[in-house]
Design an enzyme around this catalytic site. Structure first.
Site, PDB file in Angstrom:
ATOM      1  CG  ASP A   1       5.354  -9.291 -20.457  1.00 58.69           C
ATOM      2  OD1 ASP A   1       4.614 -10.182 -20.007  1.00 58.69           O
ATOM      3  OD2 ASP A   1       6.209  -8.696 -19.779  1.00 58.69           O
TER       4      ASP A   1
ATOM      5  CD  GLU B   1       4.513 -13.152 -13.291  1.00 64.03           C
ATOM      6  OE1 GLU B   1       4.883 -12.345 -12.443  1.00 64.03           O
ATOM      7  OE2 GLU B   1       3.454 -13.006 -13.943  1.00 64.03           O
TER       8      GLU B   1
ATOM      9  CG  HIS C   1       8.187  -5.562 -14.009  1.00 59.85           C
ATOM     10  ND1 HIS C   1       8.532  -6.850 -14.375  1.00 59.85           N
ATOM     11  CD2 HIS C   1       6.843  -5.520 -14.029  1.00 59.85           C
ATOM     12  CE1 HIS C   1       7.429  -7.536 -14.616  1.00 59.85           C
ATOM     13  NE2 HIS C   1       6.394  -6.760 -14.413  1.00 59.85           N
TER      14      HIS C   1
HETATM   15  C1  NOJ Z   1       2.656  -9.871 -13.318  1.00 61.54           C
HETATM   16  C2  NOJ Z   1       3.365  -8.672 -13.868  1.00 61.54           C
HETATM   17  O1  NOJ Z   1       4.743  -8.882 -13.797  1.00 61.54           O
HETATM   18  C3  NOJ Z   1       2.900  -7.493 -13.054  1.00 61.54           C
HETATM   19  O2  NOJ Z   1       3.671  -6.339 -13.274  1.00 61.54           O
HETATM   20  C4  NOJ Z   1       1.442  -7.269 -13.352  1.00 61.54           C
HETATM   21  O3  NOJ Z   1       0.939  -6.253 -12.521  1.00 61.54           O
HETATM   22  C5  NOJ Z   1       0.619  -8.541 -13.103  1.00 61.54           C
HETATM   23  N1  NOJ Z   1       1.257  -9.714 -13.599  1.00 61.54           N
HETATM   24  C6  NOJ Z   1      -0.718  -8.434 -13.776  1.00 61.54           C
HETATM   25  O4  NOJ Z   1      -0.561  -8.485 -15.158  1.00 61.54           O
END
Ligand code: NOJ
Length: 595
Positions: free
Chosen positions: A109, A288, A359
């Protein structure tokens, strides 16, 4: 090997990551090896044979870096260190080697929109307005009440947690995804810093070239260690517009999103990152993206990104008021047309990611299936969809045994900062009034639904830990667990293994073009996947009632039934198909239309 199988057909634009299936591991909740109640890296290593047997190709690991854990690791204090809660760098190296030995890969990540407030950069940045790290983050002076047109009487200092005597407003009206203003006033230097997430997750300033260099160097460092790519956290938020103007769109997911989602330099940064680092490796990247259109996704693929995560289909159950903290009903029509738009939009160029779980989302079988009577059938139907659309499928731990939402009965069972902050702000603003309303929304929406411990067997705590789990285990673990699923021929788990092996055997699963057959059907979604020498016909009854469906004439005839969630063994495609509740079938045509 089948005739229509893996024979070399050089006309495809082949990439290893197009042919892969990714399995996401949320380390905190996967497997605890040392009894402290929190999953860890040695716990993952113990399960590598399990992953190998399942048949997945890539592991995406949620953040395991040094972090105070405000947002379970999405608040990074040191990008190059492993959080000792999860193990050591040596443990991590063992994990990487163990995956590579089994021909699996690892993607990490990459969280570079923000850091933790405990990161050394932020500590230095906040220490003085003159710090050489000041512009690694986004600092601004506040607005006076006069400038903002707010009277003394209207002003509510408590909203901004201001110290005594400070009476000013944040630099603009942007909101945090976790609720409230996206700005926090810092007493030390009398300025505000931006955080699109929690106040302990300050946003980095990508306009600083020095900062960008640091990030690229860090990425190269991990790639040199042998990782196979990155999942890039909220990556399309990194470019903020000059002057940081107020939000313009009251329908935006959060106030200001129209300004900072896909900001003005986003493509410049992503292609620079590609040129400087990623182009030197055969790495996979998945960005993402909070809000992204098909056209934008195509541009990101021109910038060198392998694929993006879009969330259009995971918004279909938002309420009419909009936003994640509202509740509405999804429809098959919405799901089918949204995913079809992406299938068709990225057909010629670009590449899709496929995902129904992660998640941050409630469990897919509770959301799009039936987690009661037809849990097994509907979980398998959703697996069929995930593994037969065109794109790289992302599975999330527990999906392969049909794990479902947690039956929250109180907020004391919730750990997630997003849920707790949003509930607090919704209550303060009066949007949610009663405990019942809060609980209903939490059950429906909380990210913690996905974060309950993995259910390995029916012993105490589902075999996740010998200690006290950091999150409650779903009480259905006595029935829904890996050990039971591996024994049971009809389990969701067996069905995933079967579909995963089919994807390895027949490349039409990977490269076949998608054609929708049922744009308007009330409960059936049928489509073909077609290459020059093979055709799959997939039919899904998205409902808890039986139905009859007449497939298009050109698929009727001899066919091999490759997968069936009702255990049917044979059968060609008749002029009508009688489909049971949540029935899914995958056929390989003997006489493909295009052959
Ligand atoms: C997306 C992540 O998947 C999430 O779990 C996180 O809280 C936010 N971005 C901030 O990093």
């Amino acid at each position: 090997m089948s005739e229509s199988g893996t024979s070399t057909t050089p006309e495809y634009d082949r990439e290893w990551w197009k042919e892969a299936v990714v399995y996401q591991i949320y380390p905190r909740s996967f497997n605890d090896s040392n009894g402290d109640g929190v999953g860890d890296i040695p716990g993952i290593v113990e399960k590598l044979d399990y992953l190998d047997e399942l048949g997945v190709d890539v592991v995406w690991l949620n953040p395991v870096y040094e972090s105070p854990g405000v947002d379970n690791g999405y608040d990074i204090a040191d990008y190059r260190a492993i959080n000792d809660r999860y193990g050591t760098m040596a443990d991590w190296e063992e994990l990487l080697a163990g995956l590579h030995d089994r021909d699996m890969r690892l993607i990490m990540d990459l969280v570079v929109n923000h850091t933790s407030d405990e990161h050394a950069w932020f500590q230095r940045s906040r220490s003085s307005r003159d710090s050489e790290y000041r512009d690694y983050y986004i600092w601004r002076e506040g607005r006076s009440l006069r400038e903002a047109g707010v009277s003394e009487a209207e002003f509510d200092a408590s909203e901004y947690h201001l110290p005594r005597g400070v009476r000013e407003l944040p630099p603009n009206d942007w909101e945090s995804f976790f609720g409230g203003s996206a700005w926090t006033y810092d007493e030390e230097t009398g300025e505000w810093y931006l955080h699109l997430f929690d106040e302990r997750q300050p946003d980095l300033n990508w306009q600083s070239e020095t900062l960008r260099e640091e990030i690229y160097e860090m990425m190269g460092w991990w790639l040199q260690k042998g990782i196979d790519g990155f999942r890039m956290d909220v990556i399309n938020l990194i470019s903020k517009p000059e002057g940081l103007p107020d939000g313009d769109d009251s329908d935006a997911i959060v106030r200001g999103a129209d300004q900072f989602v896909n900001g003005p330099n986003i493509h410049e940064y992503i292609s620079e990152m590609h040129d400087r680092v990623l182009s030197n490796y055969d790495a996979m990247t998945v960005g993402e993206m909070a809000e992204v259109t098909v056209d934008e996704a195509l541009r990101f693929s021109e910038d060198g990104m392998s694929m993006v995560f879009n969330f259009d289909h995971l918004r279909l159950d938002f309420g009419p008021e909009g936003g994640r903290w509202t509740k509405g009903e999804w429809t098959l029509d919405g799901l089918r047309s949204t995913l079809t738009e992406w299938q068709e939009g990225l057909e010629a160029e670009g590449w899709n990611s496929l995902h129904f779980n992660n998640h941050d989302e409630p469990r897919m079988v509770s959301r799009f299936g039936d987690d009661g009577e037809y849990r097994r059938e509907s979980a398998k139907l959703l697996a069929t969809l995930l593994l037969t659309l065109k794109g790289t499928p992302f599975m999330y731990q527990g999906e392969e045994i049909g794990m479902q939402n947690y039956p929250f009965s109180s907020l004391t069972e919730v750990r997630d900062v997003d849920t707790l902050n949003n509930v607090r702000f919704a209550r303060e603003s009066g949007r949610l009034e009663t405990d019942e309303e809060v609980l209903e929304l939490v059950q429906h929406r909380s990210r913690d639904n996905a974060r309950t411990p993995m259910q390995w067997h029916d012993d105490e705590h589902a075999g996740f830990t010998n200690g006290t789990p950091w999150m409650p285990v779903n009480p259905n673990y006595t029935e829904v667990n890996v050990a039971a699923a591996r024994r049971d021929e009809r389990s969701v788990h067996r069905y995933y293994r079967h579909l995963l092996s089919l994807r390895d055997e027949y490349e039409v699963f990977v490269y076949g073009d998608y054609t929708l057959h049922t744009p308007d059907h009330e409960q059936v979604w049928a489509y073909s996947r077609v290459t020059t020498d093979a055709e799959l016909f997939v039919v899904l009854n998205f409902d808890g009632t039986a139905t009859t469906y007449a497939p298009p004439a050109d698929v009727v005839g001899e066919a091999e039934l490759l997968a069936s969630n009702y255990g049917l063994a044979t059968g060609g495609i008749g002029e009508t198909l009688d489909l049971s509740p949540w029935e899914a079938r995958v056929y390989l045509l003997d006489d493909p239309v295009t052959a």
